[in-house]
Design an enzyme around this catalytic site. Structure first.
Site, short mmCIF file in Angstrom:
data_model
loop_
_atom_site.label_atom_id
_atom_site.label_comp_id
_atom_site.label_asym_id
_atom_site.label_seq_id
_atom_site.Cartn_x
_atom_site.Cartn_y
_atom_site.Cartn_z
N LYS A 184 -29.84 -1.99 61.80
CA LYS A 184 -29.68 -1.03 62.89
C LYS A 184 -30.87 -0.07 62.89
O LYS A 184 -30.98 0.78 62.02
CB LYS A 184 -28.38 -0.24 62.72
CG LYS A 184 -28.02 0.54 63.95
CD LYS A 184 -27.24 1.81 63.66
CE LYS A 184 -28.09 2.91 63.15
NZ LYS A 184 -29.10 3.43 64.09
N GLU A 260 -33.50 5.48 50.54
CA GLU A 260 -34.84 6.07 50.67
C GLU A 260 -34.68 7.31 51.54
O GLU A 260 -34.57 7.20 52.77
CB GLU A 260 -35.80 5.07 51.33
CG GLU A 260 -36.05 3.82 50.50
CD GLU A 260 -36.89 4.08 49.26
OE1 GLU A 260 -37.49 5.16 49.14
OE2 GLU A 260 -36.94 3.20 48.39
N CYS A 294 -41.81 10.95 55.37
CA CYS A 294 -41.10 11.44 54.18
C CYS A 294 -42.09 11.78 53.08
O CYS A 294 -41.81 12.58 52.21
CB CYS A 294 -40.12 10.38 53.70
SG CYS A 294 -40.91 8.79 53.46
N GLU A 391 -37.83 19.98 54.92
CA GLU A 391 -38.87 19.08 55.44
C GLU A 391 -39.36 19.64 56.77
O GLU A 391 -38.55 19.85 57.68
CB GLU A 391 -38.27 17.71 55.73
CG GLU A 391 -38.12 16.82 54.53
CD GLU A 391 -37.73 15.41 54.94
OE1 GLU A 391 -36.62 15.23 55.48
OE2 GLU A 391 -38.52 14.48 54.71
P1 NAP Z 1 -31.55 10.20 60.03
O1 NAP Z 1 -31.07 11.12 61.07
O2 NAP Z 1 -30.91 10.26 58.69
O3 NAP Z 1 -31.40 8.73 60.64
C1 NAP Z 1 -31.81 7.59 59.95
C2 NAP Z 1 -31.04 6.39 60.46
O4 NAP Z 1 -29.66 6.57 60.19
C3 NAP Z 1 -31.15 6.18 61.96
O5 NAP Z 1 -31.10 4.81 62.24
C4 NAP Z 1 -29.88 6.85 62.48
O6 NAP Z 1 -29.48 6.35 63.72
C5 NAP Z 1 -28.91 6.46 61.40
N1 NAP Z 1 -27.74 7.31 61.27
C6 NAP Z 1 -27.62 8.62 61.55
N2 NAP Z 1 -26.36 9.02 61.30
C7 NAP Z 1 -25.68 7.93 60.85
C8 NAP Z 1 -24.33 7.70 60.42
N3 NAP Z 1 -23.42 8.68 60.38
N4 NAP Z 1 -23.99 6.46 60.04
C9 NAP Z 1 -24.89 5.45 60.06
N5 NAP Z 1 -26.17 5.60 60.46
C10 NAP Z 1 -26.55 6.84 60.83
O7 NAP Z 1 -33.10 10.34 59.77
P2 NAP Z 1 -34.26 10.30 60.84
O8 NAP Z 1 -34.34 11.64 61.48
O9 NAP Z 1 -34.15 9.10 61.69
O10 NAP Z 1 -35.51 10.06 59.89
C11 NAP Z 1 -36.16 11.08 59.24
C12 NAP Z 1 -35.68 11.18 57.80
O11 NAP Z 1 -35.93 9.95 57.14
C13 NAP Z 1 -36.45 12.22 57.03
O12 NAP Z 1 -35.57 12.92 56.21
C14 NAP Z 1 -37.41 11.38 56.20
O13 NAP Z 1 -37.86 12.01 55.03
C15 NAP Z 1 -36.59 10.18 55.91
N6 NAP Z 1 -37.44 9.03 55.56
C16 NAP Z 1 -37.45 8.61 54.27
C17 NAP Z 1 -38.25 7.56 53.90
C18 NAP Z 1 -38.30 7.09 52.48
O14 NAP Z 1 -38.78 6.00 52.26
N7 NAP Z 1 -37.82 7.87 51.52
C19 NAP Z 1 -39.04 6.91 54.86
C20 NAP Z 1 -39.00 7.35 56.18
C21 NAP Z 1 -38.17 8.42 56.51
P3 NAP Z 1 -29.57 7.22 65.05
O15 NAP Z 1 -30.82 8.03 64.94
O16 NAP Z 1 -29.64 6.20 66.11
O17 NAP Z 1 -28.34 8.04 65.06
#
Ligand code: NAP
Length: 487
Positions: A184, A260, A294, A391
């Site tokens: 997803k 991650e 990240c 962040e």
């Molecule tokens: P996010 O809001 O946590 O969303 C990540 C993914 O999870 C999206 O596909 C989102 O879908 C989904 N999601 C959100 N709520 C969910 C739930 N309750 N159940 C299942 N899936 C759910 O993060 P983001 O804003 O997209 O990405 C930024 C974050 O990712 C930052 O904190 C960054 O540091 C982290 N990141 C970490 C790494 C690493 O390798 N450590 C790499 C890249 C990014 P929807 O958006 O469609 O709701």
């Protein structure tokens, strides 16, 4: 994808769900819009999966699992290798698609396609290196056979900031290990993953091995799949807040997890550092992906003797960066993902300024259309400023000064996160000493980029669990089975 116009690359992608090797519309024909963050305009609509569609995707992954696990590892590797070649051959079209949905400048998007493709090349090679063991039991009578098998059907969730690479970093090892999946992507950037589904099918991946769900209700669709129990693993990349919630859901059926999560990377520059290299590294660590990574340097700690020169030179570089739509020639600062991101960055910068930080350049958003925020440098940032603990996810470089090594290490480690730390020094003893003391899964030693498909990527503390890439990346998708043999 032969047409390389903006409309052409969007039109060429399937907009439906990809389930059991077929493009399938969502139940009730529901869809949601995908926006271009540089204009706010709608690019297209994609299928909006419901929990019922989610179940169909998991049914398909479960049905395909046994046959896929039995496929020869070389064959699985060759599928990945073909997909790698297709990604490289179509890098220009795929980069444009990514820039349209996510905003990053075209050269960076093309860099991400190459980086993403490299995960498939790496794991094509790893598919045929899954090892086992044969040993004599200590009593000399029995024998131990150690065999490694795919964990089973997996659930994969990816964020919007690296729409292709975060997918291949999970799908590469899953396919290499013989696991089927339901993946997803984030609702804001589903198009890259849909394009990837088409490429995997073209590369010969059997129907049902990878199923793609796009949805505006990620929680509503994924929670029942996590709680279903037939999927045996969840691999998630995203924020720590969502990761925590998913870990709780996984506890019910004791799923294997890879997490991650978020970061809060410190960037330490000592007096003895090569300042040219430190400035170059700072630009990469801060500005890759418009700061929406990240791994982005979130806090700069610079030793007193060079803090003035470092701040001046970083300000010169940051203030000269061209801003605009990612498709325009020469642009480095593209739009942030949405209005909420601009508001968050604005409020973090205001908070720091209210607490005494000085704005050397930038410090404000640009009026719409599009979600633009100016490249910003702040100095004299006090410890209490919110951006030292949260962040930033934008083009803002906050600089604080330190005097001693102990002070720098303490400030760097003063966070719940532990993904990556950057360290610039020309003293080899200090380099190793400080690297060992920094609480992070990865260290950028005199360099501003750590990501590499051949290296183990991942964090400690609340930045996550497990590693992606490297020789350990495939382990996350394998179970170890021990067979006790009586002779
Ligand atoms: P996010 O809001 O946590 O969303 C990540 C993914 O999870 C999206 O596909 C989102 O879908 C989904 N999601 C959100 N709520 C969910 C739930 N309750 N159940 C299942 N899936 C759910 O993060 P983001 O804003 O997209 O990405 C930024 C974050 O990712 C930052 O904190 C960054 O540091 C982290 N990141 C970490 C790494 C690493 O390798 N450590 C790499 C890249 C990014 P929807 O958006 O469609 O709701």
């Amino acid at each position: 994808m032969s047409d390389i116009s903006e409309a052409g690359v969007v039109d060429a992608v399937g907009k439906d769900l990809f389930i059991g090797g077929k493009w399938t519309s969502a139940a009730g024909g529901r869809s949601f819009p995908v926006h271009d963050p540089s204009t706010g305009k709608v690019l297209c609509e994609v299928a909006d999966a419901s929990p019922e569609d989610g179940k169909a995707a998991l049914d398909s992954a479960v049905a395909a699992q046994a046959d896929f696990a039995a496929m020869a590892p070389r064959e699985r590797g060759e599928i990945l290798r073909r997909a790698y070649e297709l990604l490289i051959a179509r890098a220009d079209e795929l980069a444009l698609l990514m820039t349209l949905e996510m905003g990053k400048p075209l050269p960076e998007a093309k860099g991400e396609i190459t980086y993403a493709a490299e995960f498939f090349r790496w794991f094509a090679e790893e598919a045929v290196r899954i090892d086992g063991g044969y040993a004599v039991a200590p009593n000399g009578n029995g024998r131990f056979l150690v065999h490694r098998q795919p964990v089973g059907p997996t659930l994969l969730i990816t964020p919007w900031n690296f729409p292709m690479a975060m997918g291949t970093r999970k799908l590469g090892p899953a396919i290499a290990a013989g696991c089927t999946s339901v993946i997803k992507p984030a609702a804001q950037t589903p198009l890259s993953m849909l394009a990837l589904a088409g490429i995997l099918a073209e590369a010969g991946l059997p129907a049902g091995v990878v199923n793609v769900l796009t949805t505006s209700d990620s929680g509503g669709v994924m929670e029942p799949l996590i709680r279903d129990g037939r999927a045996r693993k969840l691999s998630f990349t995203g924020s720590t807040a969502v990761g925590r919630k998913l870990l709780e859901q996984c506890a019910e059926k004791v799923l294997r997890t890879s997490m991650e999560l978020g970061g809060n990377a410190p960037f330490l520059v000592f007096d003895d550092a090569d300042l040219d290299a430190a400035i170059e590294g700072a630009m990469q660590a801060k500005m890759r992906n418009i700061g929406e990574a990240c791994t982005a340097a979130n806090r700069f700690y610079v030793q007193r003797g060079i803090v003035e020169e470092f701040s001046r030179r970083l300000t010169e570089r940051m203030s000269a960066l061209p801003m605009g739509r990612g498709t325009e020639e020469g642009v480095v600062v593209g739009p942030l993902i949405d209005e909420a991101a601009v508001e968050k960055v604005s409020s973090l910068v205001s908070d720091a300024a209210d607490r005494g930080a000085q704005v050397l350049t930038g410090g404000s958003a640009v009026d719409g259309p599009g979600n633009f925020y100016r490249a910003t440098v702040l100095t004299d940032v006090p410890k209490e400023a919110k951006l030292t603990t949260e962040e930033i996810f934008g083009p803002v470089a906050p600089i604080s000064v330190f005097d001693t090594e102990d002070e720098a290490v303490a400030a760097a480690n003063d966070t719940e996160y532990g993904l990556v730390s950057y360290l610039f020094t020309n003293d080899v003893k200090r380099a190793l000493r400080v690297s060992e003391r920094l609480e992070a899964g990865m260290i950028g030693l005199n360099q501003g980029i750590v990501s590499n498909p051949a290296a183990p990527f991942g964090g400690i503390k609340q930045s996550g669990l497990g590693r992606e890439g490297g020789t350990v990346g495939i382990d996350e998708f394998l179970e170890t089975k021990y067979i006790a043999v009586s002779l």
